[in-house]
Motif scaffolding. Structure first.
Motif, PDB file in Angstrom:
ATOM      1  N   LEU A 149      -1.533  -2.637  -5.211  1.00  0.00           N
ATOM      2  CA  LEU A 149      -0.236  -1.476  -4.944  1.00  0.00           C
ATOM      3  C   LEU A 149      -0.978  -0.286  -4.551  1.00  0.00           C
ATOM      4  N   GLY A 150      -0.184   0.757  -4.006  1.00  0.00           N
ATOM      5  CA  GLY A 150      -0.833   2.216  -3.726  1.00  0.00           C
ATOM      6  C   GLY A 150      -0.033   3.218  -4.492  1.00  0.00           C
ATOM      7  N   LEU A 151      -0.122   2.851  -5.727  1.00  0.00           N
ATOM      8  CA  LEU A 151       0.386   3.680  -6.814  1.00  0.00           C
ATOM      9  C   LEU A 151      -0.671   4.844  -6.937  1.00  0.00           C
ATOM     10  N   GLU A 152       0.010   6.121  -6.840  1.00  0.00           N
ATOM     11  CA  GLU A 152      -0.800   7.193  -7.088  1.00  0.00           C
ATOM     12  C   GLU A 152      -0.961   7.777  -8.158  1.00  0.00           C
ATOM     13  N   SER A 153      -0.034   7.510  -9.176  1.00  0.00           N
ATOM     14  CA  SER A 153      -0.133   7.827 -10.666  1.00  0.00           C
ATOM     15  C   SER A 153       1.026   6.667 -11.447  1.00  0.00           C
ATOM     16  N   MET A 154       0.834   6.606 -12.759  1.00  0.00           N
ATOM     17  CA  MET A 154       1.529   5.709 -13.423  1.00  0.00           C
ATOM     18  C   MET A 154       1.849   6.477 -15.024  1.00  0.00           C
ATOM     19  N   SER A 155       2.990   6.262 -15.447  1.00  0.00           N
ATOM     20  CA  SER A 155       3.168   6.337 -16.804  1.00  0.00           C
ATOM     21  C   SER A 155       2.407   5.399 -17.730  1.00  0.00           C
ATOM     22  N   GLU A 156       2.092   5.761 -19.237  1.00  0.00           N
ATOM     23  CA  GLU A 156       1.676   4.665 -19.933  1.00  0.00           C
ATOM     24  C   GLU A 156       2.481   3.546 -19.809  1.00  0.00           C
ATOM     25  N   ASP A 157       3.758   3.595 -20.061  1.00  0.00           N
ATOM     26  CA  ASP A 157       4.543   2.635 -20.174  1.00  0.00           C
ATOM     27  C   ASP A 157       4.566   1.603 -18.933  1.00  0.00           C
ATOM     28  N   VAL A 158       4.197   2.029 -17.728  1.00  0.00           N
ATOM     29  CA  VAL A 158       3.915   1.315 -16.377  1.00  0.00           C
ATOM     30  C   VAL A 158       2.759   0.496 -16.744  1.00  0.00           C
ATOM     31  N   ALA A 159       1.848   1.420 -17.082  1.00  0.00           N
ATOM     32  CA  ALA A 159       0.439   0.649 -17.164  1.00  0.00           C
ATOM     33  C   ALA A 159       0.223  -0.423 -18.272  1.00  0.00           C
ATOM     34  N   ALA A 160       1.184  -0.303 -19.151  1.00  0.00           N
ATOM     35  CA  ALA A 160       1.321  -1.147 -20.167  1.00  0.00           C
ATOM     36  C   ALA A 160       1.784  -2.539 -19.746  1.00  0.00           C
ATOM     37  N   ALA A 161       3.108  -2.211 -18.798  1.00  0.00           N
ATOM     38  CA  ALA A 161       3.660  -3.388 -18.322  1.00  0.00           C
ATOM     39  C   ALA A 161       2.690  -4.188 -17.442  1.00  0.00           C
ATOM     40  N   LEU A 162       1.980  -3.346 -16.472  1.00  0.00           N
ATOM     41  CA  LEU A 162       0.888  -3.919 -15.529  1.00  0.00           C
ATOM     42  C   LEU A 162      -0.043  -4.955 -16.400  1.00  0.00           C
ATOM     43  N   PRO A 189       0.661  -1.265   0.072  1.00  0.00           N
ATOM     44  CA  PRO A 189       0.056   0.216  -0.012  1.00  0.00           C
ATOM     45  C   PRO A 189       0.861   1.148   0.010  1.00  0.00           C
ATOM     46  N   SER A 190       2.187   1.307   0.643  1.00  0.00           N
ATOM     47  CA  SER A 190       2.892   2.376   0.561  1.00  0.00           C
ATOM     48  C   SER A 190       3.906   2.537  -0.780  1.00  0.00           C
ATOM     49  N   LEU A 191       3.677   1.661  -1.644  1.00  0.00           N
ATOM     50  CA  LEU A 191       4.523   1.848  -2.942  1.00  0.00           C
ATOM     51  C   LEU A 191       3.688   2.726  -3.830  1.00  0.00           C
ATOM     52  N   LYS A 192       4.232   4.092  -3.761  1.00  0.00           N
ATOM     53  CA  LYS A 192       3.488   4.870  -4.605  1.00  0.00           C
ATOM     54  C   LYS A 192       3.786   5.284  -6.336  1.00  0.00           C
ATOM     55  N   SER A 193       5.287   4.752  -6.549  1.00  0.00           N
ATOM     56  CA  SER A 193       5.569   4.837  -7.689  1.00  0.00           C
ATOM     57  C   SER A 193       6.413   3.815  -7.997  1.00  0.00           C
ATOM     58  N   ILE A 194       6.548   3.253  -9.363  1.00  0.00           N
ATOM     59  CA  ILE A 194       7.351   2.259  -9.746  1.00  0.00           C
ATOM     60  C   ILE A 194       7.770   2.524 -11.102  1.00  0.00           C
ATOM     61  N   THR A 195       8.902   1.768 -11.363  1.00  0.00           N
ATOM     62  CA  THR A 195       9.554   2.063 -12.881  1.00  0.00           C
ATOM     63  C   THR A 195       8.868   1.033 -13.714  1.00  0.00           C
TER      64      THR A 195
END
Length: 142
Positions: free
Chosen positions: A116-129, A94-100
């Motif tokens: 995950l506690g992501l607050e925002s994500m890039s399009e590339d991160v979204a595509a990977a997830l 829950p505290s992981l707010k951003s990832i590569t």
């Protein structure tokens, strides 16, 4: 309980109860965290872990319970994520707010649900997830 010694972690890891809730920890050494991963119960809640070394990631990947929550993890390196993604449990971060992107690619390999506690994500991160198969990926309800 705010701090856990290695001896206490070893003793607690012998517990066979359903839940081991250590979310209140503010300090947890890698050695104590590695010791506690031997816990055989269903649910393991760990506080005090703010980043994950490669050694800790390998130990956590061996956890055989149903769910693990690292409530204070705010940083996950690419190498640790690659090792940790071998865990077979529901993972809550829950505290992981951003990832590569490489971290997202590793997390997409998890075989169970991941929150995950992501607050925002890039399009590339979204595509990977989005490559995650099976169980869904979502932000936890807090």
């Amino acid at each position: 309980l705010q701090e856990l010694s290695l001896d206490a972690a070893l003793a607690l890891s012998e517990n066979r109860g359903g839940f081991l809730d250590l979310k209140g920890l503010t300090k947890l050494s890698d050695k104590a965290a590695i010791a506690i991963t031997k816990y055989k119960g269903l649910y393991l809640y760990l506080g005090g872990v703010t980043s994950m070394s490669d050694e800790l990631a390998e130990a956590l990947a061996m956890y055989q319970g149903t769910m693990i929550e690292l409530s204070d993890l705010v940083d996950l390196s690419e190498s640790a994520a690659e090792k940790f993604c071998k865990i077979h449990a529901f993972v809550v971060l829950p505290s992981l707010k951003s990832i590569t992107v490489p971290v997202a690619e590793s997390l997409s390999k998890l075989t169970d649900r991941v929150d995950l506690g992501l607050e925002s994500m890039s399009e590339d991160v979204a595509a990977a997830l989005a490559k995650k198969k099976g169980q869904h990926l979502c932000k936890p309800l807090i």
